[in-house]
Scaffold this active site. Structure first.
Site, PDB file in Angstrom:
ATOM      1  N   ASP A 179       0.946  -1.076  -0.153  1.00 29.78           N
ATOM      2  CA  ASP A 179      -0.101  -0.065   0.065  1.00 29.78           C
ATOM      3  C   ASP A 179       0.911   1.074   0.067  1.00 29.78           C
ATOM      4  O   ASP A 179       1.666   1.694   0.935  1.00 29.78           O
ATOM      5  CB  ASP A 179      -0.853  -0.214   1.273  1.00 29.78           C
ATOM      6  CG  ASP A 179      -1.854   1.202   1.330  1.00 29.78           C
ATOM      7  OD1 ASP A 179      -1.633   2.240   0.773  1.00 29.78           O
ATOM      8  OD2 ASP A 179      -3.060   0.947   1.607  1.00 29.78           O
ATOM      9  N   HIS A 180       1.128   1.663  -1.193  1.00 30.37           N
ATOM     10  CA  HIS A 180       2.423   2.827  -1.326  1.00 30.37           C
ATOM     11  C   HIS A 180       2.136   3.763  -0.476  1.00 30.37           C
ATOM     12  O   HIS A 180       3.169   4.718   0.158  1.00 30.37           O
ATOM     13  CB  HIS A 180       2.124   3.169  -2.781  1.00 30.37           C
ATOM     14  CG  HIS A 180       1.447   4.041  -3.141  1.00 30.37           C
ATOM     15  ND1 HIS A 180       0.315   3.741  -3.860  1.00 30.37           N
ATOM     16  CD2 HIS A 180       1.442   5.522  -3.274  1.00 30.37           C
ATOM     17  CE1 HIS A 180      -0.455   4.637  -4.072  1.00 30.37           C
ATOM     18  NE2 HIS A 180      -0.069   5.816  -3.934  1.00 30.37           N
ATOM     19  N   HIS A 242      -5.992   2.711   1.347  1.00 25.91           N
ATOM     20  CA  HIS A 242      -5.065   3.719   1.900  1.00 25.91           C
ATOM     21  C   HIS A 242      -5.592   4.505   3.024  1.00 25.91           C
ATOM     22  O   HIS A 242      -4.720   4.915   4.113  1.00 25.91           O
ATOM     23  CB  HIS A 242      -4.734   4.981   0.750  1.00 25.91           C
ATOM     24  CG  HIS A 242      -4.303   4.468  -0.435  1.00 25.91           C
ATOM     25  ND1 HIS A 242      -3.330   3.459  -0.412  1.00 25.91           N
ATOM     26  CD2 HIS A 242      -4.851   4.529  -1.709  1.00 25.91           C
ATOM     27  CE1 HIS A 242      -3.291   3.160  -1.864  1.00 25.91           C
ATOM     28  NE2 HIS A 242      -3.959   3.977  -2.747  1.00 25.91           N
TER      29      HIS A 242
HETATM   30  P1  NAP Z   1       0.334  -1.505 -17.520  1.00 28.18           P
HETATM   31  O1  NAP Z   1       0.923  -0.234 -17.741  1.00 28.18           O
HETATM   32  O2  NAP Z   1      -1.184  -2.015 -18.099  1.00 28.18           O
HETATM   33  O3  NAP Z   1       1.152  -2.912 -17.464  1.00 28.18           O
HETATM   34  C1  NAP Z   1       0.936  -4.070 -17.658  1.00 28.18           C
HETATM   35  C2  NAP Z   1       1.923  -5.017 -17.497  1.00 28.18           C
HETATM   36  O4  NAP Z   1       1.584  -6.270 -17.603  1.00 28.18           O
HETATM   37  C3  NAP Z   1       2.539  -4.815 -18.966  1.00 28.18           C
HETATM   38  O5  NAP Z   1       4.451  -5.049 -18.829  1.00 28.18           O
HETATM   39  C4  NAP Z   1       2.416  -5.921 -19.893  1.00 28.18           C
HETATM   40  O6  NAP Z   1       3.333  -6.454 -20.605  1.00 28.18           O
HETATM   41  C5  NAP Z   1       2.096  -7.108 -18.811  1.00 28.18           C
HETATM   42  N1  NAP Z   1       0.966  -8.336 -19.242  1.00 28.18           N
HETATM   43  C6  NAP Z   1      -0.218  -7.736 -19.424  1.00 28.18           C
HETATM   44  N2  NAP Z   1      -0.818  -8.742 -19.671  1.00 28.18           N
HETATM   45  C7  NAP Z   1       0.086  -9.982 -19.462  1.00 28.18           C
HETATM   46  C8  NAP Z   1       0.022 -11.280 -19.835  1.00 28.18           C
HETATM   47  N3  NAP Z   1      -1.124 -11.981 -20.213  1.00 28.18           N
HETATM   48  N4  NAP Z   1       1.275 -12.320 -19.500  1.00 28.18           N
HETATM   49  C9  NAP Z   1       2.155 -11.686 -19.109  1.00 28.18           C
HETATM   50  N5  NAP Z   1       2.163 -10.291 -18.881  1.00 28.18           N
HETATM   51  C10 NAP Z   1       1.254  -9.362 -19.161  1.00 28.18           C
HETATM   52  O7  NAP Z   1      -0.203  -1.593 -15.873  1.00 28.18           O
HETATM   53  P2  NAP Z   1       0.439  -0.763 -14.501  1.00 28.18           P
HETATM   54  O8  NAP Z   1      -0.146   0.571 -14.577  1.00 28.18           O
HETATM   55  O9  NAP Z   1       1.847  -1.125 -14.807  1.00 28.18           O
HETATM   56  O10 NAP Z   1      -0.347  -1.720 -13.184  1.00 28.18           O
HETATM   57  C11 NAP Z   1       0.349  -2.701 -12.900  1.00 28.18           C
HETATM   58  C12 NAP Z   1      -0.330  -3.289 -11.620  1.00 28.18           C
HETATM   59  O11 NAP Z   1      -0.100  -2.298 -10.560  1.00 28.18           O
HETATM   60  C13 NAP Z   1      -1.826  -3.167 -11.558  1.00 28.18           C
HETATM   61  O12 NAP Z   1      -2.536  -4.149 -10.732  1.00 28.18           O
HETATM   62  C14 NAP Z   1      -2.329  -1.785 -10.987  1.00 28.18           C
HETATM   63  O13 NAP Z   1      -3.412  -1.788 -10.433  1.00 28.18           O
HETATM   64  C15 NAP Z   1      -0.940  -1.677 -10.235  1.00 28.18           C
HETATM   65  N6  NAP Z   1      -0.741  -0.287  -9.671  1.00 28.18           N
HETATM   66  C16 NAP Z   1      -0.292   0.411 -10.701  1.00 28.18           C
HETATM   67  C17 NAP Z   1      -0.022   2.003 -10.306  1.00 28.18           C
HETATM   68  C18 NAP Z   1       0.467   2.816 -11.599  1.00 28.18           C
HETATM   69  O14 NAP Z   1       0.856   3.936 -10.968  1.00 28.18           O
HETATM   70  N7  NAP Z   1       0.749   2.691 -12.624  1.00 28.18           N
HETATM   71  C19 NAP Z   1      -0.231   2.282  -9.136  1.00 28.18           C
HETATM   72  C20 NAP Z   1      -0.392   1.476  -8.142  1.00 28.18           C
HETATM   73  C21 NAP Z   1      -0.870   0.259  -8.491  1.00 28.18           C
HETATM   74  P3  NAP Z   1       2.918  -6.959 -22.116  1.00 28.18           P
HETATM   75  O15 NAP Z   1       1.649  -6.263 -22.464  1.00 28.18           O
HETATM   76  O16 NAP Z   1       4.241  -7.062 -22.503  1.00 28.18           O
HETATM   77  O17 NAP Z   1       2.565  -8.373 -21.743  1.00 28.18           O
END
Ligand code: NAP
Length: 503
Positions: A179-180, A242
Site C-alpha cells: 500500500d504505497h 489507503h
Molecule cells: P500496465 O501499464 O497496463 O502494464 C501491465 C504489464 O503487464 C505490462 O508489462 C504487460 O506487458 C504485462 N502483461 C499484461 N498482460 C500480460 C499477460 N497475459 N502475461 C504477461 N504479462 C502481461 O499496468 P500498470 O499501470 O503498470 O499496473 C500494474 C499493476 O500495478 C496493476 O495491478 C495496477 O492496479 C497496479 N498499480 C499501478 C499503479 C501505477 O501507477 N501505474 C499504481 C498502483 C498500483 P506485455 O503487454 O508486454 O505483456
C-alpha cells in the site's frame, strides 16, 4: 541485504517504468542493493536484453528523483537487467523462466533468494502464484517472497478467495502487500513522532484530542481509468486501503523500537476496535458524493457523468466522507473523520489532529477560533506543523496562531517505492499490509459497499473544484466541528476560460 533475483512480472508496464526502476536505481546509488542482484523482467512482448536495458535507462531519465548523470554508474546498474518473454497463462513459459533464473543464479554464485514482484493486473495474481509453485520457481534453497500491489480483491469475499489461492504458494510471512501510502516518509513518521516525543505521547488519547481529520483529495478526474474506476469508486479505490491504513498508523500506540510483529498486532487491534456500521446507521455516518461540472484552477471541467467512458446514469462514488469511532480506552469518543475524493479543490493528503480546549468555556477573554492543531502534511508537500495560540501583543484581548513548522521540501527524501522495495528485500514487513488488516478493512467496508450497491443511501453532488458535498461539512457540524485548513473555494466569477489559441 542478501543476494537476490528480482523476478518482475509486468516489466514493460507503467508502474515498472515510473516507480520500480527509479526506486531500484536510487537504492543502487545509495549502495543499498547487494552486489549479487539481478532483475529478470517479464512480459508478452518480444524484447531483447539490450532493448530492455535501454527502456529501463529511459525510465530513469524520465522519472528518477536523482538526475541520471554518471553514465558509468548507470551502465553498471543496467548490467543487472535481463528480459524473458512470458505470458501469464502459458505454463511452458515458467519452465523457461526457471532455466533463466537458475542460469543467472549460477553466474552470481550465491544462495538463490527470489523476489517475485507482480506489477500486473490483479486478475493475474492467482495464476502467477500457482504457476510459480507448480513450475518449481518457488522451490529455491534461499528465501522466496511475493510482492503484490493493491487491489487485494474487489470485496470481502473476493479478497478472501484471493488470499486462499495465494496461500497455496506463499506463506503469509512471504507475502508483501504494497500500500504505497505506507511507504511515504511522513506516514512512516506518524508513530515514531509520537513515540519519541513524550509530550505528544502523553496527549495521544481521548482526554486531550477532540477529533482527527484525514483527507486525501485529488484534483484529477478519472482520466484514462474511466472503465476501471466506474466499477470501483472512491470507497474501494482509496478508502478501504489507503485511508484505513492512515487511520491505523495514526491510532496505534507503540512502545519505542517496536518490532514488525508488534506494529501489525497493534494495527489489527485498532481495526478490531473500529465500531462497525450497519445498514441503519450508514446514512448518518457516511457521505457518498459524485462531482458535477465545475472548475479546477479556473479551468472548466465536465461532471463525472459527462466524462468519456462513464455511463450517463452512473451512481458511482467519486467522493466519500465518513465518521469512524474506535472503541478502545485511548480513542473512545474521539471521532475520526475521513474523506477522499476526485476533482476536489486542491491536491492534498493530510492529517489534522484537533486538541480539546478544556479551559475555553471558563475564559472571560474573547478568544478566536484557534485551537491547538497538529498537522501532518503527507503529500504533495511533507511536513509537520503544530499550531499554538498566543496573545497578540498589538491587539489587546486578541489571540493569534503561532506555528512551529518542520518541512522537508528542502531535504532529499526517498520515494515511497524506494522505502518499500528496500524493506521487502530486507525482509522487513512493518510497512506492508498484513492479511488480517486487509480482511478487517474489507469487513468494515462491506456494509457500505452493500448500501451503495443497493442505493439505500443518498448520492450527493458536489461541484468540481470544491471540497465535496455540503453534507460532508454537516457531518462534522453535527458534532460541533469543521474541516480544518480547506482553501477558500473560487467564486464562479473567477472561472477563466482556457486560452483559445491552445486549441
Ligand atoms: P500496465 O501499464 O497496463 O502494464 C501491465 C504489464 O503487464 C505490462 O508489462 C504487460 O506487458 C504485462 N502483461 C499484461 N498482460 C500480460 C499477460 N497475459 N502475461 C504477461 N504479462 C502481461 O499496468 P500498470 O499501470 O503498470 O499496473 C500494474 C499493476 O500495478 C496493476 O495491478 C495496477 O492496479 C497496479 N498499480 C499501478 C499503479 C501505477 O501507477 N501505474 C499504481 C498502483 C498500483 P506485455 O503487454 O508486454 O505483456
Amino acid at each position: 541485504m542478501e543476494a537476490t533475483t528480482f523476478v518482475l512480472f509486468g516489466a514493460t508496464g507503467d508502474l515498472a517504468r515510473r516507480k520500480i526502476y527509479p526506486a531500484l536505481y536510487n537504492l543502487f546509488l545509495d549502495h543499498k542493493l547487494h552486489n549479487s542482484f539481478a532483475v529478470i523482467g517479464l512480459g508478452r512482448r518480444e524484447v531483447t536484453d539490450e532493448a530492455y536495458q535501454a527502456m529501463v535507462e529511459r525510465s530513469l531519465r524520465d522519472f528518477s528523483r536523482r538526475e541520471v548523470k554518471d553514465t558509468a554508474s548507470v551502465r553498471s546498474f543496467l548490467k543487472a537487467f535481463r528480459y524473458n518473454v512470458l505470458d501469464v497463462g502459458h505454463t511452458e513459459d515458467y519452465v523457461k523462466l526457471l532455466e533463466r533464473v537458475e542460469q543467472v543464479e549460477t553466474g552470481m554464485g550465491s544462495t538463490p533468494n527470489r523476489m517475485f514482484y507482480l506489477s500486473v493486473g490483479p486478475e493475474f495474481f492467482e495464476p502467477i502464484a500457482l504457476n510459480i509453485e507448480a513450475s518449481g520457481l518457488g522451490a529455491a534453497k534461499g528465501w522466496k517472497r511475493l510482492v503484490i500491489e493493491k487491489p487485494f480483491g474487489h470485496d470481502l469475499q473476493s479478497a478472501q478467495e484471493l488470499n486462499l489461492t495465494l496461500s497455496k504458494a506463499f506463506t503469509e510471512e512471504e507475502i508483501y502487500r504494497i500500500d504505497h501510502y505506507l511507504g511515504k516518509p511522513m506516514v512512516q513518521e506518524l508513530d515514531v513522532f509520537q513515540q519519541t516525543n513524550p509530550v505528544l505521547h502523553a496527549l495521544w488519547n481521548n482526554r486531550y484530542i477532540a477529533n482527527v481529520q484525514i483527507t486525501a483529495a485529488e484534483t484529477v478526474g478519472v482520466e484514462e481509468r474511466a472503465g476501471y474506476y466506474d466499477h470501483v469508486g472512491a470507497l474501494r479505490d482509496m478508502f478501504q486501503n489507503h485511508m484505513l491504513q492512515l487511520l491505523m498508523m495514526l491510532a496505534i500506540r507503540l512502545p519505542k523500537d517496536s518490532s514488525a510483529d508488534e506494529v501489525r498486532f497493534k494495527k489489527r487491534e485498532v481495526m478490531e476496535a473500529l465500531e462497525p456500521l450497519d445498514e441503519a446507521n450508514i446514512e448518518a455516518s457516511v457521505i457518498r458524493g459524485q462531482y458535477t461540472a465545475g472548475a479546477i484552477k479556473g479551468i472548466p471541467v465536465p461532471g463525472y457523468r459527462s466524462e468519456a467512458g462513464i455511463s450517463a446514469g452512473s451512481m458511482n462514488d467519486t467522493f466519500i466522507a465518513a465518521r469512524l469511532q474506535i472503541d478502545d480506552p485511548f480513542w473512545k469518543g474521539v471521532p475520526f473523520y475521513i474523506r477522499t475524493g476526485k476533482r476536489m479543490k486542491e491536491k492534498s493528503t493530510r492529517i489534522v489532529i484537533e486538541f480539546k480546549e478544556p479551559l475555553k468555556q471558563s475564559s472571560t477573554v474573547e478568544e478566536d477560533d484557534i485551537p491547538n492543531l497538529l498537522v501532518f502534511e503527507i503529500s504533495p508537500n511533507e511536513g509537520i506543523t503544530l499550531q499554538l495560540k498566543a496573545r497578540d501583543p498589538r491587539n489587546k484581548g486578541k489571540f493569534k496562531a503561532v506555528h512551529i513548522d518542520f518541512h522537508t521540501s528542502s531535504i532529499e527524501v526517498p520515494e515511497a517505492y524506494e522505502n518499500l522495495i528496500h524493506d521487502a528485500l530486507n525482509g522487513d514487513p512493518s510497512f506492508f499490509a498484513h492479511w488480517n488488516e486487509v480482511e478487517l478493512s474489507w469487513k468494515w467496508v462491506q456494509p457500505i459497499l452493500n448500501a451503495f450497491a443497493g442505493n439505500s443511501v443518498p448520492l450527493y453532488s458536489y461541484a468540481a473544484g470544491s471540497h465535496g458535498p455540503a453534507e460532508s461539512d454537516q457531518l462534522l457540524a453535527q458534532d460541533g466541528h469543521h474541516w480544518w485548513l480547506d482553501a477558500p473555494v473560487d467564486e464562479a466569477s473567477e472561472i477563466t476560460l482556457p486560452d483559445a489559441s491552445n486549441f
